[in-house]
Design a protein around this motif. Structure first.
Motif, PDB file in Angstrom:
ATOM      1  N   MET A 194     -13.191 -18.986   9.608  1.00  0.00           N
ATOM      2  CA  MET A 194     -11.446 -18.916   9.551  1.00  0.00           C
ATOM      3  C   MET A 194     -11.236 -17.311   9.690  1.00  0.00           C
ATOM      4  N   PRO A 195     -10.203 -16.831  10.665  1.00  0.00           N
ATOM      5  CA  PRO A 195     -10.023 -15.570  10.884  1.00  0.00           C
ATOM      6  C   PRO A 195      -9.313 -15.173   9.457  1.00  0.00           C
ATOM      7  N   SER A 196      -9.453 -13.697   9.205  1.00  0.00           N
ATOM      8  CA  SER A 196      -8.887 -13.372   8.046  1.00  0.00           C
ATOM      9  C   SER A 196      -7.494 -13.164   8.185  1.00  0.00           C
ATOM     10  N   LYS A 197      -6.725 -13.224   6.869  1.00  0.00           N
ATOM     11  CA  LYS A 197      -5.200 -13.248   6.899  1.00  0.00           C
ATOM     12  C   LYS A 197      -4.846 -11.760   6.971  1.00  0.00           C
ATOM     13  N   ASP A 198      -3.897 -11.489   7.821  1.00  0.00           N
ATOM     14  CA  ASP A 198      -3.083 -10.013   7.698  1.00  0.00           C
ATOM     15  C   ASP A 198      -2.533  -9.674   6.183  1.00  0.00           C
ATOM     16  N   HIS A 199      -3.053  -8.634   5.574  1.00  0.00           N
ATOM     17  CA  HIS A 199      -2.221  -8.176   4.724  1.00  0.00           C
ATOM     18  C   HIS A 199      -2.210  -6.601   4.670  1.00  0.00           C
ATOM     19  N   ILE A 200      -2.204  -6.112   5.874  1.00  0.00           N
ATOM     20  CA  ILE A 200      -2.384  -4.666   6.221  1.00  0.00           C
ATOM     21  C   ILE A 200      -1.090  -3.748   5.746  1.00  0.00           C
ATOM     22  N   PHE A 201       0.195  -4.393   5.927  1.00  0.00           N
ATOM     23  CA  PHE A 201       1.370  -3.611   5.363  1.00  0.00           C
ATOM     24  C   PHE A 201       1.682  -4.227   4.064  1.00  0.00           C
ATOM     25  N   ALA A 202       1.036  -5.005   3.491  1.00  0.00           N
ATOM     26  CA  ALA A 202       1.411  -5.825   2.170  1.00  0.00           C
ATOM     27  C   ALA A 202       1.804  -4.956   1.094  1.00  0.00           C
ATOM     28  N   ALA A 203       1.133  -3.762   0.673  1.00  0.00           N
ATOM     29  CA  ALA A 203       1.115  -2.828  -0.355  1.00  0.00           C
ATOM     30  C   ALA A 203       1.742  -1.679   0.155  1.00  0.00           C
ATOM     31  N   PRO A 204       2.895  -1.003  -0.746  1.00  0.00           N
ATOM     32  CA  PRO A 204       3.330   0.281  -0.255  1.00  0.00           C
ATOM     33  C   PRO A 204       2.262   1.202   0.295  1.00  0.00           C
ATOM     34  N   ILE A 205       2.563   1.889   1.532  1.00  0.00           N
ATOM     35  CA  ILE A 205       1.467   2.815   1.812  1.00  0.00           C
ATOM     36  C   ILE A 205       2.136   4.235   2.057  1.00  0.00           C
ATOM     37  N   ALA A 206       1.803   5.096   1.305  1.00  0.00           N
ATOM     38  CA  ALA A 206       2.319   6.451   0.830  1.00  0.00           C
ATOM     39  C   ALA A 206       2.466   7.342   2.384  1.00  0.00           C
ATOM     40  N   GLU A 207       1.489   7.355   3.170  1.00  0.00           N
ATOM     41  CA  GLU A 207       1.694   7.812   4.286  1.00  0.00           C
ATOM     42  C   GLU A 207       1.344   6.875   5.540  1.00  0.00           C
ATOM     43  N   LEU A 208       2.398   6.318   6.121  1.00  0.00           N
ATOM     44  CA  LEU A 208       2.352   5.231   6.870  1.00  0.00           C
ATOM     45  C   LEU A 208       1.814   5.399   8.299  1.00  0.00           C
ATOM     46  N   GLY A 209       2.178   6.639   9.158  1.00  0.00           N
ATOM     47  CA  GLY A 209       1.272   7.006  10.062  1.00  0.00           C
ATOM     48  C   GLY A 209       1.759   5.966  11.318  1.00  0.00           C
ATOM     49  N   ASP A 210       1.325   6.079  12.563  1.00  0.00           N
ATOM     50  CA  ASP A 210       1.704   5.201  13.613  1.00  0.00           C
ATOM     51  C   ASP A 210       0.429   4.166  13.518  1.00  0.00           C
ATOM     52  N   PHE A 211       0.916   2.881  13.932  1.00  0.00           N
ATOM     53  CA  PHE A 211       0.292   1.632  14.386  1.00  0.00           C
ATOM     54  C   PHE A 211      -0.731   1.917  15.204  1.00  0.00           C
ATOM     55  N   CYS A 212      -2.059   1.597  14.894  1.00  0.00           N
ATOM     56  CA  CYS A 212      -3.154   1.713  15.900  1.00  0.00           C
ATOM     57  C   CYS A 212      -3.887   0.770  15.783  1.00  0.00           C
ATOM     58  N   PHE A 213      -4.699   0.428  17.066  1.00  0.00           N
ATOM     59  CA  PHE A 213      -5.704  -0.983  17.020  1.00  0.00           C
ATOM     60  C   PHE A 213      -7.019  -0.513  16.477  1.00  0.00           C
ATOM     61  N   ASP A 214      -7.064  -0.059  15.135  1.00  0.00           N
ATOM     62  CA  ASP A 214      -8.269   0.159  14.711  1.00  0.00           C
ATOM     63  C   ASP A 214      -9.006  -1.048  14.246  1.00  0.00           C
ATOM     64  N   GLN A 215     -10.021  -0.804  13.458  1.00  0.00           N
ATOM     65  CA  GLN A 215     -10.950  -1.716  12.899  1.00  0.00           C
ATOM     66  C   GLN A 215     -10.264  -2.719  11.848  1.00  0.00           C
ATOM     67  N   LYS A 216      -9.375  -2.364  10.996  1.00  0.00           N
ATOM     68  CA  LYS A 216      -8.605  -3.178  10.163  1.00  0.00           C
ATOM     69  C   LYS A 216      -7.717  -4.283  10.971  1.00  0.00           C
ATOM     70  N   VAL A 217      -7.197  -3.644  12.115  1.00  0.00           N
ATOM     71  CA  VAL A 217      -6.314  -4.359  12.801  1.00  0.00           C
ATOM     72  C   VAL A 217      -6.910  -5.444  13.517  1.00  0.00           C
ATOM     73  N   ALA A 218      -8.206  -5.058  14.281  1.00  0.00           N
ATOM     74  CA  ALA A 218      -9.081  -6.007  14.842  1.00  0.00           C
ATOM     75  C   ALA A 218      -9.485  -7.243  14.128  1.00  0.00           C
ATOM     76  N   ASP A 219     -10.000  -6.831  12.758  1.00  0.00           N
ATOM     77  CA  ASP A 219     -10.380  -7.897  11.710  1.00  0.00           C
ATOM     78  C   ASP A 219      -9.375  -8.802  11.482  1.00  0.00           C
ATOM     79  N   VAL A 220      -8.126  -8.595  11.376  1.00  0.00           N
ATOM     80  CA  VAL A 220      -7.087  -9.520  11.303  1.00  0.00           C
ATOM     81  C   VAL A 220      -6.346  -9.978  12.544  1.00  0.00           C
ATOM     82  N   PHE A 221      -6.698  -9.531  13.668  1.00  0.00           N
ATOM     83  CA  PHE A 221      -5.632  -9.770  14.748  1.00  0.00           C
ATOM     84  C   PHE A 221      -5.215 -11.079  15.065  1.00  0.00           C
TER      85      PHE A 221
END
Ligand SMILES: C[S@@+](CC[C@H](N)C(=O)[O-])C[C@H]1O[C@@H](n2cnc3c(N)ncnc32)[C@H](O)[C@@H]1O
Ligand SMILES: O=C(O)C(=O)C[C@]1(C(=O)O)C=C[C@@H](O)C=C1
Length: 242
Positions: free
Chosen positions: A1-28
Protein backbone atom coordinates in the motif's frame (compact mmCIF):
# COMPACT_ATOMS: atom_id res chain seq x y z
CA UNK A 1 0.00 0.00 0.00
CA UNK A 2 1.47 3.43 -0.90
CA UNK A 3 1.81 5.79 2.10
CA UNK A 4 -0.80 8.47 2.66
CA UNK A 5 0.11 12.11 2.03
CA UNK A 6 0.13 14.10 5.30
CA UNK A 7 2.92 16.49 4.23
CA UNK A 8 0.92 19.70 4.76
CA UNK A 9 -1.39 18.39 7.53
CA UNK A 10 0.31 20.18 10.46
CA UNK A 11 1.17 23.90 10.49
CA UNK A 12 4.62 24.47 8.94
CA UNK A 13 6.44 27.52 10.38
CA UNK A 14 8.74 28.09 7.42
CA UNK A 15 6.86 26.75 4.47
CA UNK A 16 9.38 27.29 1.64
CA UNK A 17 8.87 26.23 -1.97
CA UNK A 18 7.37 22.86 -2.90
CA UNK A 19 10.02 20.43 -4.16
CA UNK A 20 10.12 16.80 -5.26
CA UNK A 21 12.21 15.52 -2.35
CA UNK A 22 12.23 12.18 -0.52
CA UNK A 23 9.13 13.08 1.55
CA UNK A 24 7.11 13.82 -1.60
CA UNK A 25 8.46 10.76 -3.44
CA UNK A 26 7.39 8.54 -0.51
CA UNK A 27 3.71 9.58 -0.78
CA UNK A 28 3.55 10.58 -4.46
CA UNK A 29 1.01 8.01 -5.78
CA UNK A 30 -1.48 9.02 -3.04
CA UNK A 31 -0.71 12.75 -3.45
CA UNK A 32 -1.18 12.90 -7.20
CA UNK A 33 -4.31 10.72 -7.20
CA UNK A 34 -5.99 12.92 -4.54
CA UNK A 35 -4.73 16.21 -6.07
CA UNK A 36 -5.12 15.93 -9.85
CA UNK A 37 -8.66 15.39 -11.16
CA UNK A 38 -8.59 12.87 -14.01
CA UNK A 39 -5.02 11.68 -13.31
CA UNK A 40 -5.76 7.96 -13.72
CA UNK A 41 -7.81 8.58 -16.90
CA UNK A 42 -4.90 10.53 -18.35
CA UNK A 43 -2.44 7.73 -17.51
CA UNK A 44 -4.74 5.17 -19.22
CA UNK A 45 -5.08 7.42 -22.28
CA UNK A 46 -1.27 7.76 -22.51
CA UNK A 47 -1.27 3.97 -22.93
CA UNK A 48 -3.88 4.16 -25.70
CA UNK A 49 -2.04 6.99 -27.47
CA UNK A 50 1.21 5.00 -27.23
CA UNK A 51 -0.46 1.98 -28.85
CA UNK A 52 -1.48 4.19 -31.79
CA UNK A 53 1.61 6.34 -32.27
CA UNK A 54 4.61 4.18 -31.34
CA UNK A 55 6.60 3.17 -34.43
CA UNK A 56 9.07 0.29 -34.81
CA UNK A 57 12.65 1.09 -33.75
CA UNK A 58 11.77 4.51 -32.32
CA UNK A 59 12.19 6.07 -28.89
CA UNK A 60 9.51 7.07 -26.42
CA UNK A 61 10.22 9.78 -23.85
CA UNK A 62 8.61 10.33 -20.44
CA UNK A 63 9.89 13.76 -19.35
CA UNK A 64 9.48 14.43 -15.61
CA UNK A 65 8.63 10.77 -15.05
CA UNK A 66 8.39 10.85 -11.20
CA UNK A 67 7.72 7.24 -10.18
CA UNK A 68 7.23 6.09 -13.77
CA UNK A 69 3.43 5.74 -13.86
CA UNK A 70 3.24 6.95 -17.47
CA UNK A 71 6.39 4.99 -18.41
CA UNK A 72 4.81 1.78 -17.15
CA UNK A 73 1.56 2.45 -19.05
CA UNK A 74 3.52 3.22 -22.24
CA UNK A 75 5.57 0.02 -21.82
CA UNK A 76 2.43 -2.07 -21.19
CA UNK A 77 0.82 -0.80 -24.41
CA UNK A 78 3.86 -1.02 -26.63
CA UNK A 79 3.73 -3.79 -29.25
CA UNK A 80 6.18 -2.43 -31.85
CA UNK A 81 9.62 -4.05 -32.15
CA UNK A 82 12.87 -2.34 -31.29
CA UNK A 83 11.46 0.51 -29.17
CA UNK A 84 12.96 1.86 -25.98
CA UNK A 85 11.67 4.30 -23.38
CA UNK A 86 13.75 7.14 -21.96
CA UNK A 87 12.34 8.31 -18.63
CA UNK A 88 13.90 11.48 -17.22
CA UNK A 89 13.59 13.29 -13.91
CA UNK A 90 15.90 15.60 -11.95
CA UNK A 91 14.79 14.26 -8.55
CA UNK A 92 17.06 11.45 -7.32
CA UNK A 93 14.41 10.42 -4.77
CA UNK A 94 11.78 10.03 -7.48
CA UNK A 95 14.12 8.05 -9.75
CA UNK A 96 15.16 5.66 -7.00
CA UNK A 97 11.51 4.79 -6.38
CA UNK A 98 10.78 4.66 -10.12
CA UNK A 99 13.51 2.04 -10.52
CA UNK A 100 11.90 -0.19 -7.87
CA UNK A 101 8.40 0.36 -9.26
CA UNK A 102 9.34 -0.49 -12.85
CA UNK A 103 11.34 -3.54 -11.74
CA UNK A 104 8.19 -5.00 -10.19
CA UNK A 105 6.67 -5.55 -13.67
CA UNK A 106 7.89 -8.02 -16.26
CA UNK A 107 8.72 -6.47 -19.63
CA UNK A 108 11.12 -6.93 -22.54
CA UNK A 109 11.10 -3.21 -23.37
CA UNK A 110 14.27 -1.39 -22.44
CA UNK A 111 13.74 1.60 -20.10
CA UNK A 112 16.60 4.05 -19.48
CA UNK A 113 16.01 6.04 -16.30
CA UNK A 114 18.04 9.23 -16.51
CA UNK A 115 18.66 11.78 -13.78
CA UNK A 116 18.85 15.08 -15.67
CA UNK A 117 17.18 18.38 -16.38
CA UNK A 118 14.75 17.69 -19.24
CA UNK A 119 15.95 20.94 -20.86
CA UNK A 120 19.43 19.42 -21.27
CA UNK A 121 18.76 15.99 -22.80
CA UNK A 122 18.90 15.04 -26.48
CA UNK A 123 15.57 14.06 -28.03
CA UNK A 124 15.99 11.92 -31.14
CA UNK A 125 14.05 9.47 -33.30
CA UNK A 126 10.94 9.94 -31.09
CA UNK A 127 7.46 8.63 -31.88
CA UNK A 128 5.87 9.52 -28.51
CA UNK A 129 6.88 12.24 -26.01
CA UNK A 130 5.02 12.69 -22.72
CA UNK A 131 5.12 15.79 -20.51
CA UNK A 132 2.60 14.74 -17.84
CA UNK A 133 2.31 17.69 -15.42
CA UNK A 134 5.97 18.65 -15.87
CA UNK A 135 6.12 21.70 -18.18
CA UNK A 136 4.33 23.74 -15.50
CA UNK A 137 7.44 23.40 -13.28
CA UNK A 138 9.88 24.60 -15.98
CA UNK A 139 10.77 28.30 -15.85
CA UNK A 140 8.37 30.04 -18.28
CA UNK A 141 11.21 31.51 -20.36
CA UNK A 142 12.63 27.98 -20.99
CA UNK A 143 9.35 26.36 -22.09
CA UNK A 144 9.35 27.29 -25.77
CA UNK A 145 12.93 26.11 -26.38
CA UNK A 146 12.08 22.75 -24.78
CA UNK A 147 8.97 22.32 -26.96
CA UNK A 148 10.97 23.29 -30.05
CA UNK A 149 13.57 20.62 -29.24
CA UNK A 150 10.77 18.07 -28.74
CA UNK A 151 9.26 19.05 -32.11
CA UNK A 152 12.61 18.56 -33.87
CA UNK A 153 13.24 15.25 -32.04
CA UNK A 154 9.89 13.78 -33.12
CA UNK A 155 9.64 11.82 -36.34
CA UNK A 156 6.90 12.95 -38.77
CA UNK A 157 3.55 11.71 -37.41
CA UNK A 158 4.92 11.56 -33.85
CA UNK A 159 2.92 12.83 -30.88
CA UNK A 160 3.48 14.97 -27.80
CA UNK A 161 1.07 14.48 -24.88
CA UNK A 162 1.12 17.63 -22.74
CA UNK A 163 -0.84 17.51 -19.47
CA UNK A 164 -0.93 20.63 -17.31
CA UNK A 165 -2.65 22.59 -14.58
CA UNK A 166 -4.24 25.47 -16.49
CA UNK A 167 -5.27 28.95 -15.60
CA UNK A 168 -8.28 30.46 -17.34
CA UNK A 169 -8.00 33.77 -19.20
CA UNK A 170 -11.37 34.74 -17.68
CA UNK A 171 -10.92 35.75 -14.00
CA UNK A 172 -14.40 34.62 -12.95
CA UNK A 173 -14.02 31.20 -14.57
CA UNK A 174 -10.47 30.94 -13.22
CA UNK A 175 -11.72 31.42 -9.66
CA UNK A 176 -14.52 28.90 -10.21
CA UNK A 177 -12.12 26.23 -11.54
CA UNK A 178 -9.73 26.77 -8.61
CA UNK A 179 -12.66 26.51 -6.15
CA UNK A 180 -13.89 23.31 -7.82
CA UNK A 181 -10.36 21.88 -7.64
CA UNK A 182 -10.30 22.66 -3.92
CA UNK A 183 -13.72 20.96 -3.54
CA UNK A 184 -12.17 17.92 -5.27
CA UNK A 185 -9.32 17.96 -2.72
CA UNK A 186 -11.77 18.31 0.22
CA UNK A 187 -13.79 15.37 -1.14
CA UNK A 188 -10.52 13.39 -1.18
CA UNK A 189 -9.90 14.10 2.51
CA UNK A 190 -7.55 17.09 2.43
CA UNK A 191 -8.14 19.70 5.18
CA UNK A 192 -8.34 23.47 4.67
CA UNK A 193 -4.83 23.76 6.18
CA UNK A 194 -3.41 21.14 3.80
CA UNK A 195 -5.02 22.87 0.82
CA UNK A 196 -3.82 26.36 1.75
CA UNK A 197 -0.27 25.40 2.78
CA UNK A 198 0.24 23.39 -0.42
CA UNK A 199 -1.19 26.24 -2.49
CA UNK A 200 1.31 28.67 -0.94
CA UNK A 201 4.22 26.24 -1.34
CA UNK A 202 3.39 25.77 -5.05
CA UNK A 203 2.88 29.46 -5.80
CA UNK A 204 6.44 30.25 -6.94
CA UNK A 205 7.21 26.92 -8.56
CA UNK A 206 4.09 25.82 -10.48
CA UNK A 207 3.28 28.59 -12.92
CA UNK A 208 0.26 27.64 -15.04
CA UNK A 209 -0.51 28.96 -18.53
CA UNK A 210 -3.88 29.26 -20.24
CA UNK A 211 -4.81 26.65 -22.88
CA UNK A 212 -4.51 29.49 -25.43
CA UNK A 213 -0.92 30.23 -24.36
CA UNK A 214 -0.11 26.53 -24.75
CA UNK A 215 -1.64 26.41 -28.23
CA UNK A 216 0.27 29.50 -29.35
CA UNK A 217 3.56 28.24 -27.92
CA UNK A 218 3.11 24.80 -29.49
CA UNK A 219 2.41 26.47 -32.85
CA UNK A 220 5.58 28.59 -32.52
CA UNK A 221 7.50 25.38 -31.74
CA UNK A 222 6.32 23.99 -35.09
CA UNK A 223 3.27 21.87 -34.25
CA UNK A 224 0.40 22.24 -36.74
CA UNK A 225 -2.08 19.76 -35.22
CA UNK A 226 -2.92 20.69 -31.62
CA UNK A 227 -5.99 20.23 -29.45
CA UNK A 228 -7.21 19.61 -25.94
CA UNK A 229 -8.43 16.02 -25.55
CA UNK A 230 -9.28 16.14 -21.80
CA UNK A 231 -10.13 18.74 -19.17
CA UNK A 232 -11.49 18.48 -15.64
CA UNK A 233 -11.63 21.78 -13.73
CA UNK A 234 -8.24 23.48 -14.09
CA UNK A 235 -6.38 20.31 -15.14
CA UNK A 236 -6.18 19.02 -18.67
CA UNK A 237 -4.22 17.33 -21.39
CA UNK A 238 -3.41 18.26 -24.98
CA UNK A 239 -2.07 16.36 -27.98
CA UNK A 240 0.30 17.92 -30.49
CA UNK A 241 1.12 15.91 -33.61
CA UNK A 242 4.08 16.58 -35.93
C1 LIG B 1 3.93 16.40 -11.16
S1 LIG B 1 5.35 15.48 -11.34
C2 LIG B 1 5.06 14.51 -12.82
C3 LIG B 1 4.16 13.33 -12.65
C4 LIG B 1 4.48 12.18 -13.59
N1 LIG B 1 4.78 12.63 -14.94
C5 LIG B 1 3.34 11.19 -13.59
O1 LIG B 1 2.69 11.05 -14.63
O2 LIG B 1 3.10 10.56 -12.55
C6 LIG B 1 6.59 16.56 -11.96
C7 LIG B 1 7.94 15.87 -12.06
O3 LIG B 1 8.79 16.67 -12.87
C8 LIG B 1 10.09 16.64 -12.32
N2 LIG B 1 10.78 17.84 -12.81
C9 LIG B 1 10.49 19.13 -12.57
N3 LIG B 1 11.34 19.94 -13.23
C10 LIG B 1 12.19 19.13 -13.91
C11 LIG B 1 13.31 19.36 -14.78
N4 LIG B 1 13.70 20.60 -15.09
N5 LIG B 1 13.95 18.28 -15.30
C12 LIG B 1 13.57 17.03 -14.98
N6 LIG B 1 12.51 16.74 -14.19
C13 LIG B 1 11.84 17.78 -13.65
C14 LIG B 1 9.88 16.61 -10.83
O4 LIG B 1 11.01 16.11 -10.14
C15 LIG B 1 8.66 15.70 -10.72
O5 LIG B 1 9.02 14.35 -10.52
O1 LIG C 1 -2.03 19.94 -5.57
C1 LIG C 1 -2.09 20.80 -6.42
O2 LIG C 1 -2.69 21.86 -6.26
C2 LIG C 1 -1.48 20.59 -7.72
O3 LIG C 1 -1.27 21.49 -8.46
C3 LIG C 1 -1.17 19.21 -8.07
C4 LIG C 1 0.22 18.84 -8.45
C5 LIG C 1 0.53 19.01 -9.93
O4 LIG C 1 -0.29 19.47 -10.71
O5 LIG C 1 1.63 18.71 -10.31
C6 LIG C 1 1.26 19.57 -7.72
C7 LIG C 1 2.26 18.94 -7.09
C8 LIG C 1 2.33 17.49 -6.94
O6 LIG C 1 3.32 17.01 -7.72
C9 LIG C 1 1.16 16.79 -7.44
C10 LIG C 1 0.22 17.41 -8.14
Amino acid sequence: MPSKDHIFAAPIAELGDFCFDQKVADVFPDMIKRSVPGYSNIISAIGMITARFARPHSRLYDLGCSLGAATQEMRRNLSQPGCSIIAVDNSAAMLERARGHLASFRSDTRVDLIEADICDIAIENASVVVLNFTLQFIAPERREALLTRIYHGLNPGGVLVLSEKFKSADDTVNELLIDLHHDFKRANGYSELEISQKRNALENVLRPDTPEQHRERLARAGFRHVDLWFQCFNFGSMVAIK
